[in-house]
Scaffold this motif. Structure first.
Motif, PDB file in Angstrom:
ATOM      1  N   VAL A  11       5.254   7.806  -0.563  1.00 32.38           N
ATOM      2  CA  VAL A  11       4.448   6.584  -0.129  1.00 32.38           C
ATOM      3  C   VAL A  11       3.240   6.736  -0.812  1.00 32.38           C
ATOM      4  O   VAL A  11       2.236   7.645  -0.767  1.00 32.38           O
ATOM      5  CB  VAL A  11       4.345   6.616   1.321  1.00 32.38           C
ATOM      6  N   VAL A  12       2.912   5.487  -1.441  1.00 31.34           N
ATOM      7  CA  VAL A  12       1.629   5.518  -2.365  1.00 31.34           C
ATOM      8  C   VAL A  12       0.673   4.469  -2.241  1.00 31.34           C
ATOM      9  O   VAL A  12       0.948   3.216  -1.837  1.00 31.34           O
ATOM     10  CB  VAL A  12       2.002   5.583  -3.919  1.00 31.34           C
ATOM     11  N   ASP A  13      -0.453   4.767  -1.929  1.00 25.53           N
ATOM     12  CA  ASP A  13      -1.731   3.632  -1.766  1.00 25.53           C
ATOM     13  C   ASP A  13      -2.756   3.997  -2.915  1.00 25.53           C
ATOM     14  O   ASP A  13      -3.050   4.950  -2.781  1.00 25.53           O
ATOM     15  CB  ASP A  13      -2.146   3.471  -0.425  1.00 25.53           C
ATOM     16  N   VAL A  14      -3.270   3.085  -3.458  1.00 21.70           N
ATOM     17  CA  VAL A  14      -4.292   3.038  -4.354  1.00 21.70           C
ATOM     18  C   VAL A  14      -5.494   2.202  -3.996  1.00 21.70           C
ATOM     19  O   VAL A  14      -5.255   1.290  -3.351  1.00 21.70           O
ATOM     20  CB  VAL A  14      -3.995   2.725  -5.939  1.00 21.70           C
ATOM     21  N   GLU A  15      -6.479   2.862  -4.366  1.00 19.21           N
ATOM     22  CA  GLU A  15      -7.795   2.250  -4.341  1.00 19.21           C
ATOM     23  C   GLU A  15      -8.417   1.993  -5.522  1.00 19.21           C
ATOM     24  O   GLU A  15      -8.306   2.816  -6.605  1.00 19.21           O
ATOM     25  CB  GLU A  15      -8.980   3.085  -3.362  1.00 19.21           C
ATOM     26  N   ALA A  16      -8.989   0.826  -5.892  1.00 13.75           N
ATOM     27  CA  ALA A  16      -9.310   0.466  -7.349  1.00 13.75           C
ATOM     28  C   ALA A  16     -10.868  -0.014  -7.123  1.00 13.75           C
ATOM     29  O   ALA A  16     -11.329  -0.604  -6.113  1.00 13.75           O
ATOM     30  CB  ALA A  16      -8.573  -0.493  -7.798  1.00 13.75           C
ATOM     31  N   THR A  17     -11.420   0.219  -8.312  1.00 13.03           N
ATOM     32  CA  THR A  17     -12.685  -0.634  -8.478  1.00 13.03           C
ATOM     33  C   THR A  17     -12.678  -2.017  -8.224  1.00 13.03           C
ATOM     34  O   THR A  17     -11.890  -2.648  -8.480  1.00 13.03           O
ATOM     35  CB  THR A  17     -13.501  -0.359  -9.719  1.00 13.03           C
ATOM     36  N   CYS A  18     -13.724  -2.680  -7.586  1.00 16.16           N
ATOM     37  CA  CYS A  18     -13.783  -3.902  -6.998  1.00 16.16           C
ATOM     38  C   CYS A  18     -14.987  -4.487  -6.610  1.00 16.16           C
ATOM     39  O   CYS A  18     -16.056  -3.681  -6.615  1.00 16.16           O
ATOM     40  CB  CYS A  18     -12.829  -3.920  -5.457  1.00 16.16           C
ATOM     41  N   TRP A  19     -15.321  -5.683  -6.621  1.00 10.11           N
ATOM     42  CA  TRP A  19     -16.575  -6.280  -6.530  1.00 10.11           C
ATOM     43  C   TRP A  19     -16.400  -7.547  -5.709  1.00 10.11           C
ATOM     44  O   TRP A  19     -15.315  -8.202  -5.507  1.00 10.11           O
ATOM     45  CB  TRP A  19     -17.108  -6.853  -8.033  1.00 10.11           C
ATOM     46  N   ASN A  20     -17.592  -7.828  -5.193  1.00  3.35           N
ATOM     47  CA  ASN A  20     -17.587  -9.095  -4.130  1.00  3.35           C
ATOM     48  C   ASN A  20     -18.060 -10.304  -5.055  1.00  3.35           C
ATOM     49  O   ASN A  20     -19.086 -10.791  -5.022  1.00  3.35           O
ATOM     50  CB  ASN A  20     -18.568  -8.706  -3.009  1.00  3.35           C
ATOM     51  N   ARG A 164      -8.880   3.910   2.646  1.00  5.27           N
ATOM     52  CA  ARG A 164      -8.845   5.236   1.742  1.00  5.27           C
ATOM     53  C   ARG A 164      -7.369   5.423   1.459  1.00  5.27           C
ATOM     54  O   ARG A 164      -6.652   5.472   2.274  1.00  5.27           O
ATOM     55  CB  ARG A 164      -9.589   6.139   2.597  1.00  5.27           C
ATOM     56  N   GLY A 165      -6.897   5.661   0.276  1.00  4.16           N
ATOM     57  CA  GLY A 165      -5.734   5.658  -0.157  1.00  4.16           C
ATOM     58  C   GLY A 165      -4.930   6.806   0.498  1.00  4.16           C
ATOM     59  O   GLY A 165      -3.908   6.537   1.051  1.00  4.16           O
ATOM     60  N   VAL A 166      -5.475   7.989   0.661  1.00  2.30           N
ATOM     61  CA  VAL A 166      -4.844   8.973   1.326  1.00  2.30           C
ATOM     62  C   VAL A 166      -4.498   8.541   2.857  1.00  2.30           C
ATOM     63  O   VAL A 166      -3.396   9.108   3.107  1.00  2.30           O
ATOM     64  CB  VAL A 166      -5.697  10.422   1.220  1.00  2.30           C
ATOM     65  N   ASP A 167      -5.514   7.928   3.350  1.00  3.14           N
ATOM     66  CA  ASP A 167      -5.240   7.591   5.016  1.00  3.14           C
ATOM     67  C   ASP A 167      -4.263   6.416   4.922  1.00  3.14           C
ATOM     68  O   ASP A 167      -3.296   6.528   5.806  1.00  3.14           O
ATOM     69  CB  ASP A 167      -6.412   7.253   5.741  1.00  3.14           C
ATOM     70  N   ASP A 168      -4.341   5.406   4.102  1.00  9.19           N
ATOM     71  CA  ASP A 168      -3.323   4.458   4.154  1.00  9.19           C
ATOM     72  C   ASP A 168      -2.046   4.769   3.869  1.00  9.19           C
ATOM     73  O   ASP A 168      -0.948   4.306   4.469  1.00  9.19           O
ATOM     74  CB  ASP A 168      -3.941   3.175   3.168  1.00  9.19           C
ATOM     75  N   ALA A 169      -2.002   5.747   2.789  1.00 10.49           N
ATOM     76  CA  ALA A 169      -0.669   6.215   2.619  1.00 10.49           C
ATOM     77  C   ALA A 169       0.218   7.152   3.870  1.00 10.49           C
ATOM     78  O   ALA A 169       1.366   6.710   4.110  1.00 10.49           O
ATOM     79  CB  ALA A 169      -0.462   7.109   1.223  1.00 10.49           C
TER      80      ALA A 169
END
Length: 192
Positions: A11-20, A164-169
């Protein structure tokens, strides 16, 4: 062709750079965290979780991104290169041989885009499972829920920090574990 392994679901979840707002000139959204949870397919129990921080090369972590994910530029500056993180997925997790899942299509598409942009071999095999759609179908819902909404629907707590990717996964693995256990009437009904 590598032998397909059906013992564990990644099970994989990524976080990526993002902007408002719009992406700043000269930057692009890049993966900065890869969360991985392993799920025992037979029992539906979560086994472990890992988080790989990834150092961006064409963007920086904005204040908005830090507010959303808690990750700072200093955190990711010490991370793996994207190529090294993909190599770890293949060698340590055998991602090219296992079925992998994510909540929706965003994570799969983020890997496809970044692999193409950086000339990095795609670390996964062809078997991607959209957990968001599967959960909705398994529960007879008339629409797909976000991960936090699905946890509430399942009566499960949100474990850790959302986005947080680790927690969401880990949380997505709990939802998928429930679906797997419910599909096997003879499996003990425990929550992993």
């Amino acid at each position: 062709m590598a032998k397909r392994l059906l013992d564990l679901l990644l099970v994989v979840d990524v976080e990526a750079t993002c902007w408002n707002g719009p992406i700043p000139d000269g930057q692009r959204s890049e993966i900065i965290e890869i969360g991985i949870a392993t799920l025992d397919v037979t029992t539906g129990e979560r086994i472990d979780r890992h988080g790989l921080l990834v150092r961006p090369t064409s963007s920086t972590v904005s204040a908005f991104c830090t507010e959303l994910t808690t990750l700072t530029q200093a955190d990711v500056d010490s991370g793996h290169t994207f190529a090294d993180a993909c190599a770890l997925l293949r060698t340590e997790f055998k991602a090219h041989q296992r079925v992998w899942a994510s909540w929706g299509e965003y994570d799969r598409q983020a890997f496809e885009r970044q692999c193409a942009a950086e000339g990095v071999p795609y670390p996964f095999g062809a078997r991607h499972l959209n957990a968001k759609t599967l959960y909705s179908l398994a529960h007879g819902l008339d629409r797909e829920l976000g991960m936090a909404g699905a946890l509430a629907h399942a009566g499960l707590p949100l474990d850790g920090t959302h986005h947080r990717g680790v927690d969401d996964a880990w949380n997505i693995a709990a939802l998928l574990g429930g679906v797997l256990r419910a599909s096997r009437p003879n499996t003990a009904r425990t929550s992993g």
